[in-house]
Design an enzyme around this catalytic site. Structure first.
Site, mmCIF file in Angstrom:
data_model
loop_
_atom_site.group_PDB
_atom_site.id
_atom_site.type_symbol
_atom_site.label_atom_id
_atom_site.label_comp_id
_atom_site.label_asym_id
_atom_site.label_seq_id
_atom_site.Cartn_x
_atom_site.Cartn_y
_atom_site.Cartn_z
ATOM 1 N N GLU A 115 -0.357 -6.573 -8.750
ATOM 2 C CA GLU A 115 -1.813 -6.554 -8.809
ATOM 3 C C GLU A 115 -2.328 -5.334 -9.565
ATOM 4 O O GLU A 115 -3.331 -5.410 -10.281
ATOM 5 C CB GLU A 115 -2.399 -6.571 -7.394
ATOM 6 N N PRO A 122 16.299 -6.865 -7.673
ATOM 7 C CA PRO A 122 15.538 -7.149 -6.445
ATOM 8 C C PRO A 122 14.073 -6.773 -6.594
ATOM 9 O O PRO A 122 13.726 -5.810 -7.286
ATOM 10 C CB PRO A 122 16.225 -6.263 -5.394
ATOM 11 N N ARG A 123 13.211 -7.530 -5.937
ATOM 12 C CA ARG A 123 11.767 -7.295 -6.013
ATOM 13 C C ARG A 123 11.380 -5.970 -5.376
ATOM 14 O O ARG A 123 10.489 -5.279 -5.861
ATOM 15 C CB ARG A 123 11.050 -8.463 -5.294
ATOM 16 N N GLY A 166 9.649 0.180 -12.724
ATOM 17 C CA GLY A 166 8.862 0.351 -13.936
ATOM 18 C C GLY A 166 9.565 -0.039 -15.220
ATOM 19 O O GLY A 166 9.118 0.341 -16.307
ATOM 20 N N GLU A 167 10.658 -0.805 -15.111
ATOM 21 C CA GLU A 167 11.412 -1.167 -16.308
ATOM 22 C C GLU A 167 11.515 -2.676 -16.519
ATOM 23 O O GLU A 167 12.404 -3.141 -17.232
ATOM 24 C CB GLU A 167 12.823 -0.578 -16.247
ATOM 25 N N ILE A 204 4.509 -14.441 -15.990
ATOM 26 C CA ILE A 204 3.679 -14.108 -17.150
ATOM 27 C C ILE A 204 4.339 -13.084 -18.067
ATOM 28 O O ILE A 204 4.365 -13.265 -19.297
ATOM 29 C CB ILE A 204 2.290 -13.620 -16.681
ATOM 30 N N GLU A 205 4.890 -12.005 -17.508
ATOM 31 C CA GLU A 205 5.469 -10.970 -18.367
ATOM 32 C C GLU A 205 6.663 -11.471 -19.168
ATOM 33 O O GLU A 205 6.723 -11.226 -20.385
ATOM 34 C CB GLU A 205 5.840 -9.727 -17.552
#
Length: 451
Positions: free
Chosen positions: A65, A274-275, A322-323, A349-350
């Site tokens: 988000e 992993p998330r 962040g990667e 989306i990414e």
């Protein structure tokens, strides 16, 4: 079951000790959960607005988000030099992402945790921070937040709003509590017509469809370039399982073992991400117990060796934050986590924007509209289980032309969907114009003090 707001509020006060226990438990795996409890429980001194400036408050619960707001926030700060942004979050990872993003804007961006939704905490937070506008991202509608904001005359917009049928059905079970909270929103900006219909049914009054802000997020260009350059050095194909959730990894590793035993996915390295970072250690042990050799991203110094046929491991564990843009650009095919367990899928989306061939499982309710639309345009492939997913992945990895075709369709699909940030800016401009004074006293602080 009918739950009046006063009863809901009383239950929140009673639940405070349980919330402390929960935070303490989470802190054992993720120490950041032991920090800033005063912000969460409403005892902090929240950052006051800078005199003479206007503050927009954005609540983004976690990483996804938060990243979805970046293009929007950059446009806000560029368009209105007198405006600052206050982010609120619920997770340490969301807070860290906005902190890193905010560094290039200096003091114009700040962040705190959103206090738990008790009346006293919400009154104090709004009174001390004095925002002129509140943007709640996606699904974060809290009864006392919307009630207190309404009393304060603070406009609240649910931006990039989505609502699955499952969430709508759950909301109906608590009677008017959620319906009343939704009805207090000034405006709701839905991702799709389907979301808009469900949001209206849930109680939202004025709903507009603007599209999905996540399509306007720009992946880190350095990460994308680096991932693609490293992929050129690889002697093996790279199959990625992105943003996996609890329970999915064990099933995927079992399916992977079976696929390899049947001669599939030869000369392929499996990248598992992993998330949630607190599960990195747990997933590492799962990989080892499954009999696969593994290398952690945090330990890699020579990617060429890791991706070689002779020396590379079976699995690379993506244990970094962040990667994701780097990981996606590194990949030949992406399997989307959250879609093979009952999680409704993580965002596709990414990887689509980066031009990757993406395969999703049967659980897609969080991104149903996007995934179905992308599938219709050949931009995403859908399967019913992990076995099928690995079979389709093997087919794509064996046919680079097919994988490239799906990836190109994905990139085109993502590009066409852009524009929600610009449309949201127009709405913010409209709301700002409705205020005679766009600087500070958007509500009566003395009245708030008494309530």
């Amino acid at each position: 079951m009918m739950i009046p707001r006063p009863v809901y509020s009383a239950l929140l006060y009673i639940a405070a000790p349980f919330a402390m226990f929960y935070l303490s438990k989470r802190a054992k795996k993720q120490p950041e959960y032991s920090e800033h409890w005063d912000e969460r429980f409403g005892t902090a001194h929240y950052p006051p607005v800078t005199p003479g400036r206007t503050r927009i408050w954005i609540h983004a619960v976690s990483v996804g988000e938060t990243r979805a707001t970046f293009s929007l926030v950059e446009s806000i700060l560029r368009k209105w030099p007198q405006v600052d942004v206050l982010y609120t979050h619920m997770t340490p990872t969301g807070r860290e992402v906005s902190k890193q993003f905010g560094k290039k804007f200096g003091s114009r961006i700040s962040q705190v945790y959103l206090p738990y939704d008790t009346p006293a905490a919400m009154r104090k937070f709004i009174r001390q921070t004095q925002p002129s506008l509140c943007l709640l991202m996606e699904t974060e509608v809290w009864p006392n937040l919307t009630y207190t904001a309404k009393q304060a005359g603070l406009p609240v917009v649910l931006a990039n709003a989505r609502l699955s049928q499952q969430s709508l059905d759950k909301g109906k079970k608590v009677g008017s509590l959620i319906r009343d909270a939704m009805s207090r929103l000034t405006l709701t900006l839905a991702q799709s017509e389907e979301d808009a219909a469900r949001l209206k049914e849930a109680g939202c009054r004025e709903v507009r469809v603007l599209g999905n802000l996540k399509f306007d997020y720009e992946p880190n260009p350095v990460h994308v370039r680096t991932g693609r350059e490293i992929r050129k050095l690889s002697e093996r194909k790279i199959l990625t399982f992105a943003s996996s959730r609890d329970g999915e990894e064990a099933s995927m590793l079992s399916a992977l073992k079976e696929a390899k035993a049947n001669g599939r996915l030869k000369d392929t390295v499996f990248l598992l991400i992993p998330r949630h970072p607190q599960r990195f250690g747990e997933v590492l042990e799962l990989i080892r117990k499954s009999g696969f050799t593994v290398e952690k991203r945090s330990d890699i110094r020579d990617w060429k060796k890791v991706l070689s046929l002779s020396e590379g491991p079976d699995v690379v564990l993506g244990d970094s934050m962040g990667e994701m843009a780097f990981y996606y650009a590194l990949s030949d095919v992406v399997l989307m986590g959250g879609s093979f367990g009952d999680y409704g899928s993580q965002s596709v989306i990414e990887p689509c924007a980066i031009g990757e061939a993406v395969i999703v499982g049967p659980s897609i309710y969080n991104f149903k509209y996007i995934i179905e639309k992308a599938r219709e345009e050949g931009a995403i492939l859908s399967v019913q289980d992990l076995g099928q997913a690995l079979q389709r992945a093997d087919e794509l990895l064996s046919d680079s032309g097919k994988a490239a075709s799906v990836g190109a369709a994905a990139a085109k699909f993502a590009q066409v969907q852009r524009g929600a940030a610009e449309r949201t800016i127009a709405v913010i401009d409209e709301l700002m114009a409705q205020k005679k004074d766009t600087n500070l006293n958007k509500f009566n602080a003395e009245t708030m003090e008494k309530k």
